[in-house]
Scaffold this motif. Sequence first.
Motif, mmCIF file in Angstrom:
data_model
loop_
_atom_site.group_PDB
_atom_site.id
_atom_site.type_symbol
_atom_site.label_atom_id
_atom_site.label_comp_id
_atom_site.label_asym_id
_atom_site.label_seq_id
_atom_site.Cartn_x
_atom_site.Cartn_y
_atom_site.Cartn_z
ATOM 1 N N LEU A 60 0.818 -1.203 0.000
ATOM 2 C CA LEU A 60 0.000 0.000 0.000
ATOM 3 C C LEU A 60 0.858 1.261 0.000
ATOM 4 C CD1 LEU A 60 -2.684 1.629 0.640
ATOM 5 C CD2 LEU A 60 -2.164 1.164 3.048
ATOM 6 N N LEU A 61 1.808 1.338 0.917
ATOM 7 C CA LEU A 61 2.636 2.539 1.029
ATOM 8 C C LEU A 61 3.473 2.749 -0.228
ATOM 9 C CD1 LEU A 61 3.812 2.218 4.750
ATOM 10 C CD2 LEU A 61 1.980 3.658 3.834
ATOM 11 N N ARG A 62 4.044 1.670 -0.739
ATOM 12 C CA ARG A 62 4.857 1.784 -1.946
ATOM 13 C C ARG A 62 4.010 2.183 -3.154
ATOM 14 N NH1 ARG A 62 9.700 -0.598 -2.514
ATOM 15 N NH2 ARG A 62 9.101 -1.529 -4.495
ATOM 16 N N THR A 63 2.812 1.591 -3.269
ATOM 17 C CA THR A 63 1.948 1.877 -4.413
ATOM 18 C C THR A 63 1.399 3.293 -4.356
ATOM 19 O OG1 THR A 63 1.318 -0.463 -4.506
ATOM 20 C CG2 THR A 63 -0.086 1.088 -5.688
ATOM 21 N N ALA A 64 0.953 3.726 -3.186
ATOM 22 C CA ALA A 64 0.418 5.085 -3.047
ATOM 23 C C ALA A 64 1.493 6.122 -3.358
ATOM 24 C CB ALA A 64 -0.124 5.284 -1.638
ATOM 25 N N HIS A 65 2.712 5.870 -2.897
ATOM 26 C CA HIS A 65 3.823 6.787 -3.180
ATOM 27 C C HIS A 65 4.119 6.827 -4.681
ATOM 28 C CE1 HIS A 65 7.496 9.028 -2.717
ATOM 29 N NE2 HIS A 65 8.227 8.036 -3.199
ATOM 30 N N ALA A 66 4.122 5.654 -5.320
ATOM 31 C CA ALA A 66 4.394 5.592 -6.756
ATOM 32 C C ALA A 66 3.315 6.298 -7.563
ATOM 33 C CB ALA A 66 4.510 4.133 -7.196
ATOM 34 N N ARG A 67 2.079 6.303 -7.061
ATOM 35 C CA ARG A 67 0.980 6.977 -7.759
ATOM 36 C C ARG A 67 0.981 8.485 -7.522
ATOM 37 N NH1 ARG A 67 -3.502 4.205 -9.660
ATOM 38 N NH2 ARG A 67 -3.369 1.932 -9.511
ATOM 39 N N GLY A 68 1.850 8.960 -6.669
ATOM 40 C CA GLY A 68 1.924 10.387 -6.416
ATOM 41 C C GLY A 68 0.841 10.921 -5.505
ATOM 42 N N LEU A 69 0.247 10.068 -4.678
ATOM 43 C CA LEU A 69 -0.782 10.520 -3.750
ATOM 44 C C LEU A 69 -0.152 11.284 -2.584
ATOM 45 C CD1 LEU A 69 -3.139 7.400 -3.602
ATOM 46 C CD2 LEU A 69 -3.291 9.411 -5.090
ATOM 47 N N ASP A 70 -0.942 12.150 -1.988
ATOM 48 C CA ASP A 70 -0.457 12.958 -0.868
ATOM 49 C C ASP A 70 -0.897 12.417 0.487
ATOM 50 O OD1 ASP A 70 0.665 14.796 -2.654
ATOM 51 O OD2 ASP A 70 -1.196 15.956 -2.762
ATOM 52 N N ARG A 71 -2.053 11.738 0.515
ATOM 53 C CA ARG A 71 -2.651 11.367 1.789
ATOM 54 C C ARG A 71 -3.289 9.987 1.698
ATOM 55 N NH1 ARG A 71 -5.298 14.099 6.115
ATOM 56 N NH2 ARG A 71 -4.717 16.095 5.195
ATOM 57 N N LEU A 72 -3.232 9.264 2.813
ATOM 58 C CA LEU A 72 -3.974 8.021 2.964
ATOM 59 C C LEU A 72 -4.934 8.184 4.136
ATOM 60 C CD1 LEU A 72 -1.253 5.247 2.494
ATOM 61 C CD2 LEU A 72 -3.020 5.945 0.860
ATOM 62 N N CYS A 73 -6.210 7.875 3.903
ATOM 63 C CA CYS A 73 -7.226 7.891 4.948
ATOM 64 C C CYS A 73 -7.650 6.455 5.214
ATOM 65 C CB CYS A 73 -8.436 8.723 4.526
ATOM 66 S SG CYS A 73 -8.107 10.496 4.422
ATOM 67 N N PHE A 74 -7.370 5.976 6.406
ATOM 68 C CA PHE A 74 -7.669 4.595 6.783
ATOM 69 C C PHE A 74 -9.066 4.557 7.404
ATOM 70 C CE2 PHE A 74 -3.170 4.979 6.472
ATOM 71 C CZ PHE A 74 -2.669 3.727 6.141
ATOM 72 N N LEU A 75 -9.959 3.757 6.796
ATOM 73 C CA LEU A 75 -11.366 3.763 7.174
ATOM 74 C C LEU A 75 -11.641 2.847 8.359
ATOM 75 C CD1 LEU A 75 -13.092 3.655 3.658
ATOM 76 C CD2 LEU A 75 -12.377 5.646 4.999
ATOM 77 N N SER A 76 -12.393 3.366 9.313
ATOM 78 C CA SER A 76 -12.815 2.522 10.434
ATOM 79 C C SER A 76 -13.837 1.504 9.918
ATOM 80 C CB SER A 76 -13.443 3.385 11.526
ATOM 81 O OG SER A 76 -14.652 3.973 11.072
ATOM 82 N N ARG A 77 -13.930 0.316 10.508
ATOM 83 C CA ARG A 77 -13.069 -0.152 11.567
ATOM 84 C C ARG A 77 -12.002 -1.094 11.042
ATOM 85 N NH1 ARG A 77 -16.801 -2.827 15.888
ATOM 86 N NH2 ARG A 77 -17.807 -3.665 14.015
ATOM 87 N N ASP A 78 -12.242 -1.675 9.883
ATOM 88 C CA ASP A 78 -11.321 -2.692 9.372
ATOM 89 C C ASP A 78 -9.913 -2.167 9.149
ATOM 90 O OD1 ASP A 78 -13.311 -4.545 9.438
ATOM 91 O OD2 ASP A 78 -13.592 -4.700 7.271
ATOM 92 N N ALA A 79 -9.780 -0.894 8.783
ATOM 93 C CA ALA A 79 -8.452 -0.377 8.454
ATOM 94 C C ALA A 79 -7.718 0.195 9.654
ATOM 95 C CB ALA A 79 -8.555 0.678 7.355
ATOM 96 N N GLN A 80 -8.285 0.063 10.855
ATOM 97 C CA GLN A 80 -7.568 0.570 12.024
ATOM 98 C C GLN A 80 -6.226 -0.133 12.200
ATOM 99 O OE1 GLN A 80 -8.724 -0.429 16.131
ATOM 100 N NE2 GLN A 80 -8.859 1.776 16.522
ATOM 101 N N VAL A 81 -6.211 -1.444 12.063
ATOM 102 C CA VAL A 81 -4.958 -2.175 12.238
ATOM 103 C C VAL A 81 -3.971 -1.837 11.124
ATOM 104 C CG1 VAL A 81 -5.667 -4.286 11.005
ATOM 105 C CG2 VAL A 81 -3.965 -4.413 12.839
ATOM 106 N N PHE A 82 -4.457 -1.562 9.914
ATOM 107 C CA PHE A 82 -3.563 -1.148 8.832
ATOM 108 C C PHE A 82 -2.920 0.206 9.162
ATOM 109 C CE2 PHE A 82 -6.795 -3.574 6.142
ATOM 110 C CZ PHE A 82 -6.059 -4.744 6.170
#
Length: 442
Positions: A60-82
Amino acid sequence: MEVTRYEQVLADHGGLARDMAAASAHARSAVPVSTPHEKAIRDVAAGVAAPVLVGYVIWLLRTAHARGLDRLCFLSRDAQVFYEIATRLPPELGGDLSMSYVYSSRRTWSLAASDPYRLEKADWLFNSFMRSNAADVCARLGLDIDRFTGALNIAGASLAPDVRADSPEQNTALRRFVAMPEVAEAMRPRIERMRRLVCDYAVQEGIASKSTGLVDAGWTGRMIGALHSILTGADMAVPHTFFWGHEPRATGWTEPELISAYMYNTVADPGVKWRVPDVPYIVETFCMSDHAIVSGYQRETSGRIEAELESSNAPVSAWGLDVFRSTIYAFCSGLSLTHAEEDVRATVSSVLHDFWITPTVEEAAAWGAYPYDSDPLGRATLPLARGFTEEELAPLLGDGGHFEQGDRAWLQGSLALSGTAGQRAAAVLSSQYAQLGSPATD
């Protein structure tokens, strides 16, 4: 400390997988346990859940960086651990990505995207691991069931708790009820208010931006589709979405240009070669959170939007959340990322398959006790696995008839808890398990 079967599989593949095996051993040594239940939680967390979750976050981190994104918003509740994992990995993996944890739920976003005059088409009102009864439908809409008892009776809907929308008659009656004009008029202001709150929250949290990536576990895309409907209807920008796995249904939502999936995608790359049967149940269990379901949003006097949560998440805490999370965090601290660029999906799928399809009795007892719930209201909590009686297994053991899995999300865990008859039944099913049908969870 003896190597676990999962660590052996990881170590045999070298590179990042071998580093994960070492991190698993480190986590097991770092997290003390006092009961067989806690040991089974810890050992599976270290050797299976951590590679499954951490592998996704690295990608996720590598792909988002490669896509040139600025922000990641992790959605509750499943993405809390991510989110917790992402904040524990070296920041250089994601470059300058900003990361935040934001509050969402099917209950809020799906309601905000609904048309009050077409509620009979809103499948989210009727679907979940356990289909809705009359009280569930009213609760999802925020209606006082006592006020609408007469309308439910006129529609022909049963008020009995055990009569649910998996019955064709009840399903039709409930859809007839929500299509009534008095229901539409009661819901119109509530839906409009929720839609405004969701839009304002999306702006506040940076969700409504093309340079943002939303992070979730998966699956059908229905909740993300609801958000996109809300945002596009308000002429707002829509974000990209990252899923662990994606399997849209006829009533789901997908958009290839806006969705990237890590382990599998039934309609695009990477396909389904690494998909484990019934995998949403497993990953949702691994994604247990420390707070309850988001029931709504509230605008504070300052103008800020805050999430409203249900009152308790006690069953998950009692099951062993602290042991699980401590193990995941210890895995992160012990993981070398020298080989972070390597693709470990095939190996992760292998250990996931080994656990889910061939659990030990100890693993089935501990993880089968997990209070699994896929319902938007948190009302369908059941053990992930529960043993069968010999009578229930008879159709698989030569007596004929139709075998019923019932409300057991984890079939092979349930069979592991069913003694010698369960072992024989598991052998019968082993060659056809992948064809037993797609998960019922939404």
